[in-house]
Design an enzyme around this catalytic site. Structure first.
Site, PDB file in Angstrom:
ATOM      1  N   ARG A 192       0.839  -1.195   0.000  1.00 31.74           N
ATOM      2  CA  ARG A 192       0.000   0.000   0.000  1.00 31.74           C
ATOM      3  C   ARG A 192       0.880   1.254   0.000  1.00 31.74           C
ATOM      4  NH1 ARG A 192      -1.905   0.931   4.280  1.00 31.74           N
ATOM      5  NH2 ARG A 192      -1.188  -0.848   5.491  1.00 31.74           N
ATOM      6  N   TYR A 216      -1.537  -3.682  -6.825  1.00 28.12           N
ATOM      7  CA  TYR A 216      -1.262  -4.457  -5.611  1.00 28.12           C
ATOM      8  C   TYR A 216      -2.341  -4.328  -4.537  1.00 28.12           C
ATOM      9  CZ  TYR A 216       1.349  -6.967  -2.153  1.00 28.12           C
ATOM     10  OH  TYR A 216       1.734  -7.915  -1.243  1.00 28.12           O
ATOM     11  N   LYS A 230      -9.667  -2.452   1.481  1.00 26.86           N
ATOM     12  CA  LYS A 230      -9.430  -1.291   2.339  1.00 26.86           C
ATOM     13  C   LYS A 230     -10.210  -0.056   1.855  1.00 26.86           C
ATOM     14  CE  LYS A 230      -7.119  -3.800   5.001  1.00 26.86           C
ATOM     15  NZ  LYS A 230      -5.729  -3.974   5.290  1.00 26.86           N
ATOM     16  N   HIS A 233     -10.587  -2.354  11.293  1.00 31.62           N
ATOM     17  CA  HIS A 233      -9.469  -3.191  10.829  1.00 31.62           C
ATOM     18  C   HIS A 233      -9.231  -4.266  11.885  1.00 31.62           C
ATOM     19  CE1 HIS A 233      -4.985  -3.251   9.311  1.00 31.62           C
ATOM     20  NE2 HIS A 233      -5.727  -4.120   8.666  1.00 31.62           N
ATOM     21  N   SER A 273      -1.380  -3.338  10.292  1.00 33.61           N
ATOM     22  CA  SER A 273      -0.989  -4.234   9.212  1.00 33.61           C
ATOM     23  C   SER A 273       0.265  -5.024   9.574  1.00 33.61           C
ATOM     24  CB  SER A 273      -0.736  -3.419   7.951  1.00 33.61           C
ATOM     25  OG  SER A 273      -1.887  -2.668   7.638  1.00 33.61           O
ATOM     26  N   ALA A 274       0.205  -6.320   9.277  1.00 34.54           N
ATOM     27  CA  ALA A 274       1.324  -7.233   9.552  1.00 34.54           C
ATOM     28  C   ALA A 274       1.703  -7.262  11.032  1.00 34.54           C
ATOM     29  CB  ALA A 274       2.529  -6.908   8.672  1.00 34.54           C
ATOM     30  N   CYS A 275       0.707  -7.191  11.914  1.00 35.12           N
ATOM     31  CA  CYS A 275       0.950  -7.269  13.357  1.00 35.12           C
ATOM     32  C   CYS A 275       0.189  -8.409  14.026  1.00 35.12           C
ATOM     33  CB  CYS A 275       0.621  -5.941  14.023  1.00 35.12           C
ATOM     34  SG  CYS A 275       1.798  -4.638  13.596  1.00 35.12           S
ATOM     35  N   LYS A 317      -3.033 -10.251  13.000  1.00 39.47           N
ATOM     36  CA  LYS A 317      -4.463 -10.578  12.948  1.00 39.47           C
ATOM     37  C   LYS A 317      -4.716 -11.969  12.359  1.00 39.47           C
ATOM     38  CE  LYS A 317      -5.624  -6.888  10.641  1.00 39.47           C
ATOM     39  NZ  LYS A 317      -4.245  -6.338  10.608  1.00 39.47           N
ATOM     40  N   ASN A 377      -2.781 -14.485  12.160  1.00 36.13           N
ATOM     41  CA  ASN A 377      -2.280 -15.518  13.064  1.00 36.13           C
ATOM     42  C   ASN A 377      -3.202 -15.735  14.251  1.00 36.13           C
ATOM     43  OD1 ASN A 377       0.698 -16.630  12.498  1.00 36.13           O
ATOM     44  ND2 ASN A 377       0.407 -14.642  11.537  1.00 36.13           N
ATOM     45  N   ASP A 414      -9.192  -9.709   8.891  1.00 33.61           N
ATOM     46  CA  ASP A 414      -8.707  -8.361   8.557  1.00 33.61           C
ATOM     47  C   ASP A 414      -9.738  -7.255   8.802  1.00 33.61           C
ATOM     48  OD1 ASP A 414      -6.396  -6.895   7.541  1.00 33.61           O
ATOM     49  OD2 ASP A 414      -7.584  -6.451   5.766  1.00 33.61           O
ATOM     50  N   ARG A 436       2.229 -12.208  -0.248  1.00 28.82           N
ATOM     51  CA  ARG A 436       0.903 -12.560   0.294  1.00 28.82           C
ATOM     52  C   ARG A 436       0.320 -13.775  -0.399  1.00 28.82           C
ATOM     53  NH1 ARG A 436      -1.648  -8.721   4.190  1.00 28.82           N
ATOM     54  NH2 ARG A 436      -0.010  -7.184   4.460  1.00 28.82           N
ATOM     55  N   PHE A 490       1.865 -16.512  19.153  1.00 25.48           N
ATOM     56  CA  PHE A 490       1.145 -17.509  18.353  1.00 25.48           C
ATOM     57  C   PHE A 490       0.166 -18.323  19.226  1.00 25.48           C
ATOM     58  CE2 PHE A 490       5.141 -16.394  16.231  1.00 25.48           C
ATOM     59  CZ  PHE A 490       4.618 -15.892  15.051  1.00 25.48           C
ATOM     60  N   GLY A 491       0.278 -19.680  19.244  1.00 25.43           N
ATOM     61  CA  GLY A 491      -0.681 -20.500  19.998  1.00 25.43           C
ATOM     62  C   GLY A 491      -0.779 -20.098  21.462  1.00 25.43           C
ATOM     63  N   ASP A 492       0.347 -19.685  22.034  1.00 23.73           N
ATOM     64  CA  ASP A 492       0.334 -19.328  23.453  1.00 23.73           C
ATOM     65  C   ASP A 492      -0.461 -18.046  23.726  1.00 23.73           C
ATOM     66  OD1 ASP A 492       1.804 -21.418  24.862  1.00 23.73           O
ATOM     67  OD2 ASP A 492       3.473 -20.824  23.568  1.00 23.73           O
TER      68      ASP A 492
HETATM   69  P1  GTP Z   1      -2.420  -7.502   7.523  1.00 29.27           P
HETATM   70  O1  GTP Z   1      -2.931  -8.573   6.620  1.00 29.27           O
HETATM   71  O2  GTP Z   1      -1.295  -6.718   6.913  1.00 29.27           O
HETATM   72  O3  GTP Z   1      -3.477  -6.593   8.041  1.00 29.27           O
HETATM   73  O4  GTP Z   1      -1.661  -8.217   8.739  1.00 29.27           O
HETATM   74  P2  GTP Z   1      -2.058  -9.156   9.991  1.00 29.27           P
HETATM   75  O5  GTP Z   1      -2.361  -8.291  11.165  1.00 29.27           O
HETATM   76  O6  GTP Z   1      -3.067 -10.161   9.612  1.00 29.27           O
HETATM   77  O7  GTP Z   1      -0.657  -9.840  10.320  1.00 29.27           O
HETATM   78  P3  GTP Z   1      -0.228 -11.381  10.330  1.00 29.27           P
HETATM   79  O8  GTP Z   1      -1.054 -12.230  11.252  1.00 29.27           O
HETATM   80  O9  GTP Z   1      -0.130 -11.838   8.942  1.00 29.27           O
HETATM   81  O10 GTP Z   1       1.238 -11.296  10.982  1.00 29.27           O
HETATM   82  C1  GTP Z   1       2.277 -10.568  10.423  1.00 29.27           C
HETATM   83  C2  GTP Z   1       3.610 -11.047  10.945  1.00 29.27           C
HETATM   84  O11 GTP Z   1       3.629 -11.043  12.377  1.00 29.27           O
HETATM   85  C3  GTP Z   1       3.930 -12.468  10.506  1.00 29.27           C
HETATM   86  O12 GTP Z   1       5.247 -12.514  10.043  1.00 29.27           O
HETATM   87  C4  GTP Z   1       3.762 -13.275  11.749  1.00 29.27           C
HETATM   88  O13 GTP Z   1       4.584 -14.402  11.770  1.00 29.27           O
HETATM   89  C5  GTP Z   1       4.074 -12.289  12.885  1.00 29.27           C
HETATM   90  N1  GTP Z   1       3.309 -12.626  14.115  1.00 29.27           N
HETATM   91  C6  GTP Z   1       1.986 -12.876  14.195  1.00 29.27           C
HETATM   92  N2  GTP Z   1       1.615 -13.200  15.463  1.00 29.27           N
HETATM   93  C7  GTP Z   1       2.739 -13.128  16.206  1.00 29.27           C
HETATM   94  C8  GTP Z   1       3.022 -13.345  17.611  1.00 29.27           C
HETATM   95  O14 GTP Z   1       2.144 -13.675  18.418  1.00 29.27           O
HETATM   96  N3  GTP Z   1       4.317 -13.162  18.007  1.00 29.27           N
HETATM   97  C9  GTP Z   1       5.299 -12.798  17.128  1.00 29.27           C
HETATM   98  N4  GTP Z   1       6.527 -12.637  17.606  1.00 29.27           N
HETATM   99  N5  GTP Z   1       5.074 -12.598  15.806  1.00 29.27           N
HETATM  100  C10 GTP Z   1       3.823 -12.757  15.355  1.00 29.27           C
HETATM  101  C1  SPV Z   2      -2.904  -4.380   5.203  1.00 27.53           C
HETATM  102  O1  SPV Z   2      -1.944  -3.736   4.734  1.00 27.53           O
HETATM  103  O2  SPV Z   2      -3.415  -4.093   6.306  1.00 27.53           O
HETATM  104  C2  SPV Z   2      -3.453  -5.528   4.463  1.00 27.53           C
HETATM  105  C3  SPV Z   2      -2.962  -5.772   3.114  1.00 27.53           C
HETATM  106  O3  SPV Z   2      -4.311  -6.230   4.978  1.00 27.53           O
HETATM  107  S1  SPV Z   2      -3.665  -4.707   1.931  1.00 27.53           S
HETATM  108  O4  SPV Z   2      -4.789  -5.397   1.311  1.00 27.53           O
HETATM  109  O5  SPV Z   2      -2.633  -4.441   0.909  1.00 27.53           O
HETATM  110  O6  SPV Z   2      -4.130  -3.498   2.543  1.00 27.53           O
HETATM  111 MN    MN Z   3      -4.985  -5.391   6.967  1.00 26.60          MN
END
Ligand code: GTP
Ligand code: SPV
Ligand code: MN
Length: 596
Positions: free
Chosen positions: A83, A211, A220, A240, A262-264, A266, A268, A291, A381, A505-507
Site C-alpha cells: 500500500r 497491488y 481497504k 481493521h 498491518s502485519a501485526c 491478525k 495468526n 482483517d 501474500r 502464536f498458539g500461546d
Molecule cells: P495484515 O494482513 O497486513 O493486516 O496483517 P495481519 O495483522 O493479519 O498480520 P499477520 O497475522 O499476517 O502477521 C504478520 C507477521 O507477524 C507475521 O510474520 C507473523 O509471523 C508475525 N506474528 C503474528 N503473530 C505473532 C506473535 O504472536 N508473536 C510474534 N513474535 N510474531 C507474530
Molecule cells: C494491510 O496492509 O493491512 C493488508 C494488506 O491487509 S492490503 O490489502 O494491501 O491493505
Molecule cells: Mn490489513
C-alpha cells in the site's frame, strides 16, 4: 478472439437492469476507451478462462501441481509491492472532515487529477465490471459495490476476497445503490499512482497500482475508508479487526474482535491453534475473519459483527507449520501467491516457512544467498478462500453476525507496553484504542520499524477525521447498550537482547482465556492507572518458563515510562484541535494525574 472480450462496449453498456449502473459503466468506457467490456458473473468457466489467459501471457505462473494444485504465482511490478499511504487521499468538500489523519484534496481537484490519468488508459485492454457484495449475500449488515478494472489479476483476487458476480448484481439491482470503484493499473508508474476516495459520493478512483489494498477496491478502500464514513452516519463500525470465536471446555463460544496494525498478527490470532494442554481440555478457536470487521448494535444491546470479506489476503513470511498450521493447510490448493519465492521444484517459499532453500526470488531471479536479502518480499501474500480454512467458523456466514464479548487493541511495542491490560470502562477503552502505537511494517511503503500512533489500527484506513471517529466510538455507550470489554495486548515486547519475551502464536490463547474470564468474572487482576493487569498467577502460564526480566516486562507496570507516554498521548490528541471529544481528553488527564 479471446472468449472474455467478445462484447463491444456499446452492446455491453446495457447489461444491468439498473440504469444508474449501466450509465456509469458507459461513462467510464467513454473515458477509458477499452477495446471491450466484460461483465463478471463469478462463474467457474469465467474464472478458468481468465486464469488460462493470465497463464498464457505470464501474469500467472503455475506452481507445482502435485503439492499445490490449482495454485499460482504472480510477480507484481517491483515498484508496486505494498500500500502507498502517501498517495492515498480522502476528498471531502471540507478538509477538516478528512482530518489531520488523511491526505486531502478538494473533490473537484481529485476528480480532475484522476480523470486525466484515466483518459484513454484502457485502450487495447479489456474493461472488467465486477459486481460484489461485502458480507454474506443475505445479510442486512452487508454492503455492495461495483469495481471496474483493467486487471484480470484483480478480477481473480476479487472473486476470492468478495462474493462476486451474479448474486451480487441481483442484490445491487434490488437495492438500487452501490459503491463505485474505478481502477486501472495504468503504467504501474509510482509517479502516476493515486488511490483517491470520495466518501460523500461513495466513489473510489485508483490508478497506477495492481497491488492488494491499492487495487482490490472492495477491501481497504470500500470496506474500511468508505464504509467507516457510512458507518458513522448509520450508527455502526467498520474496523481493521479480525473476528474469532473462542470455545471453552464447557462448549460455550465467546466472540472476540481484535485490531492490530498491518502485519501485526491478525491472521495468526484468527487461526490460532491452542497449546496442547488446552486442546486436550477442549479449547478451540474458530475463525470468522482475519482483517475487517463490521459491527452494529443488535436489539439486545450487544454488538454484532460480520466479516465483510470472503477470503484472506494474508502475509506469507513467517507462516509455518509451527506458527500457523491452519493457514498453511488453507493454502495448499486453489491459492494465488503474490511475490513469494519458489523452490527448485516450483513450490512457493518464504522466509520462516521451513529449512528448504529457495531457487528463485520474488523478482524471478536466481536466488543469491550471499546478498543477504530475503527471497520472498516481506509483504508477499497469499489470496485464498476462507472456506478452505480448517477452523472456519460455521457462524461466519450467519447473516445476523456474531455477538462480540471483547474488543482487543494491540501493536508492535518493543518497550514499555505490557503483555495485556483491561480498560476499566468503554470511554477508557476508546482512549486505549485512540492512543495505540505500533512500529511500521512492510505492508505499506516507507521505513519499517518506526513507532507511530495508529489509533484502532485505522491510521491508513479511516475515511474521515479521527476526532469525529473517536466521538462516534464514544457514542455507543448509551442506555441499554451491552458493550464488550476492551483490552490491549502486546505480543512484541522485547528483552534487552532484542528477542521477543512472549512466545506468541498458539500461546496467545492464554491471554484470550484471561480476557474471557474477566468478561465472565472468573479471573483476577491488579488495578493500575493504565488499566487492570493480570497478576502472573491470574494467567495460566503452565509449561512456560520466564526469567525475571520477562516477568517484569510482560506483567509489570513502569510508572515513569507511562507518565512520558501519556504526555505524548496528550500531545497527539491535541493535534486534532477542538473537534477532539472532551471525554477523551478528560480520560487522558484522569490517567495522567493518577500517574503523577
Ligand atoms: P495484515 O494482513 O497486513 O493486516 O496483517 P495481519 O495483522 O493479519 O498480520 P499477520 O497475522 O499476517 O502477521 C504478520 C507477521 O507477524 C507475521 O510474520 C507473523 O509471523 C508475525 N506474528 C503474528 N503473530 C505473532 C506473535 O504472536 N508473536 C510474534 N513474535 N510474531 C507474530
Ligand atoms: C494491510 O496492509 O493491512 C493488508 C494488506 O491487509 S492490503 O490489502 O494491501 O491493505
Ligand atoms: Mn490489513
Amino acid at each position: 478472439m479471446n472468449k472474455l472480450s467478445q462484447n463491444a462496449p456499446a452492446k455491453d453498456a446495457g447489461r444491468s437492469k439498473l440504469a444508474a449502473l449501466n450509465a456509469w459503466v458507459a461513462e467510464v468506457a467513454a473515458l477509458t476507451r477499452p477495446d471491450s467490456i466484460h461483465w463478471c458473473d463469478g462463474s467457474d468457466a469465467e474464472n478458468d478462462a481468465l486464469i488460462a489467459q493470465m497463464e498464457a501471457d505470464g501474469t500467472l505462473i503455475r506452481l507445482n501441481t502435485e503439492t499445490h494444485p490449482r495454485s499460482w504465482l504472480h510477480r507484481s511490478h517491483p515498484d508496486d509491492v505494498a500500500r502507498v499511504e502517501h498517495l492515498t487521499f480522502v476528498c471531502t468538500p471540507q478538509q477538516d472532515d478528512a482530518g489531520p489523519n488523511n491526505h486531502w484534496m478538494p473533490p473537484a481537484d481529485g476528480h480532475a487529477k484522476m480523470d486525466a490519468l484515466f483518459d484513454g488508459c484502457m485502450a487495447g485492454r479489456t474493461m472488467y465490471v465486477i459486481p460484489y457484495c461485502m458480507g454474506p449475500i443475505d445479510s442486512p449488515l452487508s454492503r455492495c459495490g461495483v469495481e471496474i478494472t483493467d486487471s484480470p489479476y484483480v478480477v481473480a483476487n476479487m472473486r476470492i476476497m468478495t462474493r462476486m458476480g451474479a448474486p451480487s448484481l441481483a442484490r445491487i439491482e434490488r437495492e438500487g445503490s452501490f459503491v463505485k470503484g474505478l481502477h486501472s493499473i495504468g503504467e504501474l508508474d509510482p509517479n502516476r499512482r493515486f488511490i483517491m476516495h470520495f466518501p460523500e459520493e461513495l466513489t473510489i478512483k485508483s490508478y497506477g497500482s495492481g497491488y492488494g489494498g491499492n487495487a482490490l477496491l472492495g477491501k481497504k478502500c470500500h470496506a474500511l475508508r468508505i464504509a467507516s464514513y457510512q458507518a458513522k452516519s448509520e450508527g455502526w463500525l467498520a474496523e481493521h479487526m479480525l473476528i474469532l470465536g473462542l470455545e471453552n471446555p464447557q462448549g460455550e463460544t465467546h466472540y472476540i474482535a481484535a485490531a492490530f496494525p498491518s502485519a501485526c498478527g491478525k491472521t495468526n490470532l484468527a487461526m490460532l491453534i491452542p497449546p496442547e494442554g488446552y486442546r486436550k481440555d477442549g479449547w478451540k478457536v474458530w475463525t470468522i475473519g482475519d482483517d475487517i470487521c463490521w459491527m452494529r448494535p443488535g436489539a439486545d444491546g450487544r454488538l454484532y459483527a460480520i466479516n465483510p470479506e470472503a477470503g484472506f489476503f494474508g502475509v506469507a513470511p513467517g507462516t509455518s507449520q509451527t506458527s500457523n498450521p491452519n493457514a498453511l493447510k488453507t493454502i495448499q490448493h486453489d491459492t494465488i501467491f503474490t511475490n513469494v519465492a519458489v523452490t527448485g521444484d516450483n513450490q512457493p517459499w518464504w522466509e520462516g516457512l521451513d529449512k528448504r532453500e529457495p531457487a528463485i526470488d520474488w523478482r524471478g531471479n536466481d536466488y543469491d544467498f550471499s546478498k543477504g536479502t530475503p527471497a520472498a518480499h516481506p509483504n508477499s501474500r497469499f489470496t485464498v478462500s476462507a472456506k478452505q480454512c480448517p477452523s472456519y467458523s460455521p457462524k461466519a456466514e450467519d447473516p445476523q453476525g456474531v455477538p462480540i464479548s471483547a474488543i482487543v487493541f494491540g501493536g508492535r511495542r518493543a518497550s514499555l507496553v505490557p503483555l495485556v491490560f483491561e480498560a476499566r470502562d468503554w470511554a477508557h477503552g476508546v482512549l486505549v484504542g485512540a492512543a495505540m502505537g505500533s512500529e511500521t511494517t512492510a505492508a505499506a511503503t516507507g521505513a519499517v520499524g518506526v513507532m507511530r500512533r495508529d489509533p484502532m489500527a485505522m491510521k491508513p484506513f479511516c475515511g474521515y477525521n479521527f476526532a469525529d471517529y473517536f466521538s462516534h466510538w464514544l457514542s455507543f455507550d448509551k442506555p441499554g447498550a451491552k458493550l464488550p470489554k476492551i483490552f490491549h495486548v502486546n505480543w512484541f515486547r522485547k528483552g534487552d537482547d532484542g528477542r521477543f519475551l512472549w512466545p506468541g502464536f498458539g500461546d496467545n490463547l492464554r491471554v484470550l482465556e484471561w480476557m474471557i474470564k474477566r468478561v465472565t468474572g472468573e479471573a483476577g487482576a491488579q488495578e493500575t492507572p493504565i488499566g487492570n493487569l493480570p497478576n502472573v498467577e491470574d494467567l495460566n502460564v503452565a509449561g512456560l518458563e520466564f526469567g525475571n526480566e520477562a516477568r517484569d516486562k510482560l506483567f509489570g507496570f513502569d510508572q515513569a515510562g507511562w507518565r512520558a507516554e501519556f504526555e505524548s498521548i496528550g500531545e497527539y490528541l491535541d493535534g486534532y484541535g477542538p473537534r477532539m471529544p472532551q471525554l477523551l481528553r478528560k480520560e487522558q488527564q484522569r490517567i495522567t494525574e493518577a500517574l503523577n
